[in-house]
Design a protein around this motif. Sequence first.
Motif, PDB file in Angstrom:
ATOM      1  N   ILE A  56       0.965  -1.112  -0.110  1.00 42.97           N
ATOM      2  CA  ILE A  56      -0.117  -0.050   0.120  1.00 42.97           C
ATOM      3  C   ILE A  56       1.141   1.134   0.091  1.00 42.97           C
ATOM      4  CG2 ILE A  56      -1.498   1.316   1.282  1.00 42.97           C
ATOM      5  CD1 ILE A  56      -2.698  -1.170   2.497  1.00 42.97           C
ATOM      6  N   ILE A  57       0.465   2.050  -0.871  1.00 45.23           N
ATOM      7  CA  ILE A  57       1.350   3.381  -0.894  1.00 45.23           C
ATOM      8  C   ILE A  57       0.531   4.327  -0.294  1.00 45.23           C
ATOM      9  CG2 ILE A  57       2.093   5.367  -2.348  1.00 45.23           C
ATOM     10  CD1 ILE A  57       2.726   3.190  -4.843  1.00 45.23           C
ATOM     11  N   GLY A  58       0.739   4.714   0.786  1.00 44.62           N
ATOM     12  CA  GLY A  58      -0.108   5.703   1.568  1.00 44.62           C
ATOM     13  C   GLY A  58       0.594   7.161   1.542  1.00 44.62           C
ATOM     14  N   TYR A  59       0.004   7.757   0.801  1.00 45.60           N
ATOM     15  CA  TYR A  59       0.772   9.262   0.617  1.00 45.60           C
ATOM     16  C   TYR A  59       0.306  10.031   2.026  1.00 45.60           C
ATOM     17  CZ  TYR A  59       0.433  14.337  -0.270  1.00 45.60           C
ATOM     18  OH  TYR A  59       0.737  15.806  -0.101  1.00 45.60           O
ATOM     19  N   ALA A  60       1.353  10.666   2.506  1.00 44.69           N
ATOM     20  CA  ALA A  60       1.201  11.350   3.769  1.00 44.69           C
ATOM     21  C   ALA A  60       0.544  12.818   3.592  1.00 44.69           C
ATOM     22  CB  ALA A  60       2.811  11.561   4.576  1.00 44.69           C
ATOM     23  N   VAL A  61      -0.890  12.817   3.932  1.00 40.68           N
ATOM     24  CA  VAL A  61      -1.503  13.923   3.585  1.00 40.68           C
ATOM     25  C   VAL A  61      -0.965  15.335   4.320  1.00 40.68           C
ATOM     26  CG1 VAL A  61      -3.751  14.878   3.935  1.00 40.68           C
ATOM     27  CG2 VAL A  61      -3.546  12.633   2.950  1.00 40.68           C
ATOM     28  N   LYS A  62      -0.327  15.056   5.345  1.00 39.05           N
ATOM     29  CA  LYS A  62       0.205  16.321   5.840  1.00 39.05           C
ATOM     30  C   LYS A  62       1.158  17.153   5.058  1.00 39.05           C
ATOM     31  CE  LYS A  62       2.172  13.283   8.786  1.00 39.05           C
ATOM     32  NZ  LYS A  62       3.018  12.733  10.017  1.00 39.05           N
ATOM     33  N   ASN A  68      -7.035  19.009  -4.769  1.00 34.28           N
ATOM     34  CA  ASN A  68      -6.592  18.672  -6.328  1.00 34.28           C
ATOM     35  C   ASN A  68      -5.598  17.808  -6.002  1.00 34.28           C
ATOM     36  OD1 ASN A  68      -8.729  20.199  -7.716  1.00 34.28           O
ATOM     37  ND2 ASN A  68      -7.450  21.925  -7.211  1.00 34.28           N
ATOM     38  N   ILE A  69      -4.622  18.036  -5.424  1.00 35.03           N
ATOM     39  CA  ILE A  69      -3.442  17.001  -5.338  1.00 35.03           C
ATOM     40  C   ILE A  69      -4.027  15.426  -4.827  1.00 35.03           C
ATOM     41  CG2 ILE A  69      -1.201  16.396  -4.202  1.00 35.03           C
ATOM     42  CD1 ILE A  69      -0.557  19.453  -4.660  1.00 35.03           C
ATOM     43  N   LEU A  70      -4.692  15.591  -3.836  1.00 29.23           N
ATOM     44  CA  LEU A  70      -5.286  14.394  -3.261  1.00 29.23           C
ATOM     45  C   LEU A  70      -6.070  13.704  -3.913  1.00 29.23           C
ATOM     46  CD1 LEU A  70      -6.416  15.460   0.468  1.00 29.23           C
ATOM     47  CD2 LEU A  70      -4.095  14.844  -0.290  1.00 29.23           C
ATOM     48  N   LYS A  71      -6.823  14.335  -4.813  1.00 30.61           N
ATOM     49  CA  LYS A  71      -7.730  13.619  -6.002  1.00 30.61           C
ATOM     50  C   LYS A  71      -7.143  13.110  -6.940  1.00 30.61           C
ATOM     51  CE  LYS A  71     -12.179  15.998  -5.439  1.00 30.61           C
ATOM     52  NZ  LYS A  71     -13.000  17.152  -6.166  1.00 30.61           N
ATOM     53  N   HIS A  72      -5.988  13.696  -7.278  1.00 34.30           N
ATOM     54  CA  HIS A  72      -4.899  13.285  -8.314  1.00 34.30           C
ATOM     55  C   HIS A  72      -4.347  11.931  -7.867  1.00 34.30           C
ATOM     56  CE1 HIS A  72      -2.400  13.221 -11.904  1.00 34.30           C
ATOM     57  NE2 HIS A  72      -1.538  13.346 -11.085  1.00 34.30           N
ATOM     58  N   ALA A  94     -11.735  13.533  -0.849  1.00 39.35           N
ATOM     59  CA  ALA A  94     -10.855  13.059  -2.194  1.00 39.35           C
ATOM     60  C   ALA A  94     -11.065  11.835  -2.764  1.00 39.35           C
ATOM     61  CB  ALA A  94      -9.375  13.216  -1.982  1.00 39.35           C
ATOM     62  N   GLY A  95     -11.882  10.811  -2.062  1.00 43.46           N
ATOM     63  CA  GLY A  95     -12.257   9.565  -2.654  1.00 43.46           C
ATOM     64  C   GLY A  95     -11.232   8.307  -2.436  1.00 43.46           C
ATOM     65  N   PHE A  96     -10.494   8.839  -1.445  1.00 45.53           N
ATOM     66  CA  PHE A  96      -9.572   7.561  -0.855  1.00 45.53           C
ATOM     67  C   PHE A  96     -10.300   6.435  -0.135  1.00 45.53           C
ATOM     68  CE2 PHE A  96      -6.565  10.953  -0.847  1.00 45.53           C
ATOM     69  CZ  PHE A  96      -5.378  10.431  -1.752  1.00 45.53           C
ATOM     70  N   ASP A  97      -9.818   5.288  -0.481  1.00 44.06           N
ATOM     71  CA  ASP A  97     -10.515   4.023   0.072  1.00 44.06           C
ATOM     72  C   ASP A  97      -9.922   3.918   1.630  1.00 44.06           C
ATOM     73  OD1 ASP A  97     -11.024   1.458   1.023  1.00 44.06           O
ATOM     74  OD2 ASP A  97      -9.804   0.341  -0.571  1.00 44.06           O
ATOM     75  N   PRO A  98     -10.914   4.062   2.336  1.00 44.63           N
ATOM     76  CA  PRO A  98     -10.438   4.387   3.939  1.00 44.63           C
ATOM     77  C   PRO A  98      -9.961   2.745   4.415  1.00 44.63           C
ATOM     78  CG  PRO A  98     -12.744   4.913   3.671  1.00 44.63           C
ATOM     79  CD  PRO A  98     -12.124   4.339   2.328  1.00 44.63           C
ATOM     80  N   ASN A 404      -6.859  25.782 -11.364  1.00 45.03           N
ATOM     81  CA  ASN A 404      -7.804  25.211 -10.413  1.00 45.03           C
ATOM     82  C   ASN A 404      -7.434  25.848  -9.165  1.00 45.03           C
ATOM     83  OD1 ASN A 404      -9.862  23.593 -10.973  1.00 45.03           O
ATOM     84  ND2 ASN A 404      -8.622  22.016 -11.383  1.00 45.03           N
ATOM     85  N   GLN A 405      -7.969  26.810  -8.572  1.00 43.92           N
ATOM     86  CA  GLN A 405      -7.632  27.032  -7.127  1.00 43.92           C
ATOM     87  C   GLN A 405      -8.087  25.953  -6.205  1.00 43.92           C
ATOM     88  OE1 GLN A 405      -6.036  29.743  -6.407  1.00 43.92           O
ATOM     89  NE2 GLN A 405      -6.302  30.469  -8.630  1.00 43.92           N
ATOM     90  N   ALA A 406      -7.427  25.790  -5.111  1.00 45.98           N
ATOM     91  CA  ALA A 406      -7.803  24.707  -4.023  1.00 45.98           C
ATOM     92  C   ALA A 406      -9.102  24.961  -3.762  1.00 45.98           C
ATOM     93  CB  ALA A 406      -6.525  24.809  -3.081  1.00 45.98           C
ATOM     94  N   PRO A 407      -9.935  23.800  -3.790  1.00 44.63           N
ATOM     95  CA  PRO A 407     -11.327  24.279  -3.418  1.00 44.63           C
ATOM     96  C   PRO A 407     -11.747  24.354  -2.142  1.00 44.63           C
ATOM     97  CG  PRO A 407     -11.155  22.334  -4.356  1.00 44.63           C
ATOM     98  CD  PRO A 407      -9.827  22.839  -4.458  1.00 44.63           C
ATOM     99  N   LEU A 408     -10.831  24.409  -1.072  1.00 46.03           N
ATOM    100  CA  LEU A 408     -11.345  24.230   0.321  1.00 46.03           C
ATOM    101  C   LEU A 408     -11.895  25.476   0.571  1.00 46.03           C
ATOM    102  CD1 LEU A 408      -8.115  22.639   1.972  1.00 46.03           C
ATOM    103  CD2 LEU A 408     -10.324  21.467   1.406  1.00 46.03           C
ATOM    104  N   GLN A 409     -12.821  25.498   1.448  1.00 44.48           N
ATOM    105  CA  GLN A 409     -13.767  26.583   1.817  1.00 44.48           C
ATOM    106  C   GLN A 409     -12.801  27.853   2.448  1.00 44.48           C
ATOM    107  OE1 GLN A 409     -16.839  26.371   0.648  1.00 44.48           O
ATOM    108  NE2 GLN A 409     -16.880  28.904   0.882  1.00 44.48           N
TER     109      GLN A 409
END
Length: 426
Positions: A56-62, A68-72, A94-98, A404-409
């Motif tokens: 499993i490649i677990g990208y470190a979200v921190k 957009n990067i997460l979704k990619h 972002a759609g990651f499989d938990p 694409n601006q980061a769409p976080l509120q």
Amino acid sequence: QLGFHTGEDGYLYCDSYRIDDVRAKVQTSPFYLYSRDRITANYQAYEEALQGLDSIIGYAVKANNNLNILKHLQRLGSGAVLVSGNELHLAKQAGFDPTRTVLNGNGKLPWELRLAVEEGVLVNVDSEFDLENIAAAASAVGKPARVLIRINPDVDPQVHSYVSTGLANSKFGIRNSHLDWFLKEIKRQPELLKLEGVHSHLGSTIKEVKIFRDAADIMVEFIKTIRDQGFDIRYLNIGGGLGIDYYHRGEVIPLPKDLINAVRGAVESLGLTIIIEPGRSMVANSGALVCEVTGTKTNGNKDFIVVDGSMSALIRPSLYDAYQHIELTAPCAREVCSYDVVGPVCESADFLGKQRDLPTPAAGDGLVVHDAGAYCMAMASTYNLQMRSTGALPASPSTPALFNQAPLQRRATLCALERARHSSAQ
Ligand code: LLP
């Protein structure tokens, strides 16, 4: 050409985009610019390195939580490694499989643990109280928690002490001599706790793969002990930590394949599934902080380039004395001097680079701080009420919007504020 490079016309490019053209389109400054193709290549380097292994490649979200990067990365097949409930919410968005996701942390809160258990996330056990909280969360949710035990292999990663995490005196991970206690507690509560593996994370900016090999060998011994006690564990999580070439001087930094080859023997010897948690090596060189020059000045002894980016947007140089390479975005024939590149913030810690040989820029010129894809936007603050910088990710067929601006509120709000400020200043 991939990522950030100088074009034949002498201008700096990100993928096929001239950065000065991007500057003209993005209304805010400074801003983060990312190369989608570079992220893809970095991900694929890990994927290729792991061929033949269950992984499993677990990208470190921190490292960078730009949605957009997460979704990619999620679309490329990545899992995610998290340190908070908010990151878990974002990873879900972002759609990651938990079930291909790990929650780390030495101070996980009860609501974060309940959310993780509910979602089937692998949860790292960090301490005695953490195990109790995980069991309580599992009981509240009504299903067993999938857990890994975080062990400190006590191998020195030879990095800045702030980013060294796997030594015996670390605030992370269990006391190794207390492993039996953890195993007994887990065994006592099979309906609440399901032990699936072990985890270690040595530190960040590591440049020697032998360090990973030594740690993996130590972890294999722990796994044998745990299996001897009747646990059928599957995962060896070796954490993240691979460094990158911040200096741009051609320093030889190990690649993902070197890292994986160093631990392959250990993983194969016990038929394990390997989890890796890369952050920096996945995204750092995909990003730059693009600033605008406000002016140049001298105090008699020292020459300064003052830009609109600052320690509020990018704190690594101030915090760790970290080097990040700096360039102008356009060719410049003016005299080259040794400059300190500084921002407008009210303290002397506010520098992006010291003693950099750069051509003398004019006000309004573009300047980039390279390798800003990891731990830069993510650690940004609003100190001095600097507006938080947005992120721009050039278009791809799947995202037709050019920038694409980061769409976080949160960021959208700050961006709107920033625009209002700009228009009232005009
Ligand atoms: N896994 C765990 C448990 C971690 O604590 C970290 C990073 C990673 C994975 C990802 O490590 P990487 O592959 O990115 O080295 N703010 C610092 C870096 C802090 C790293 C924290 N943990 C910096 O700007 O250099």
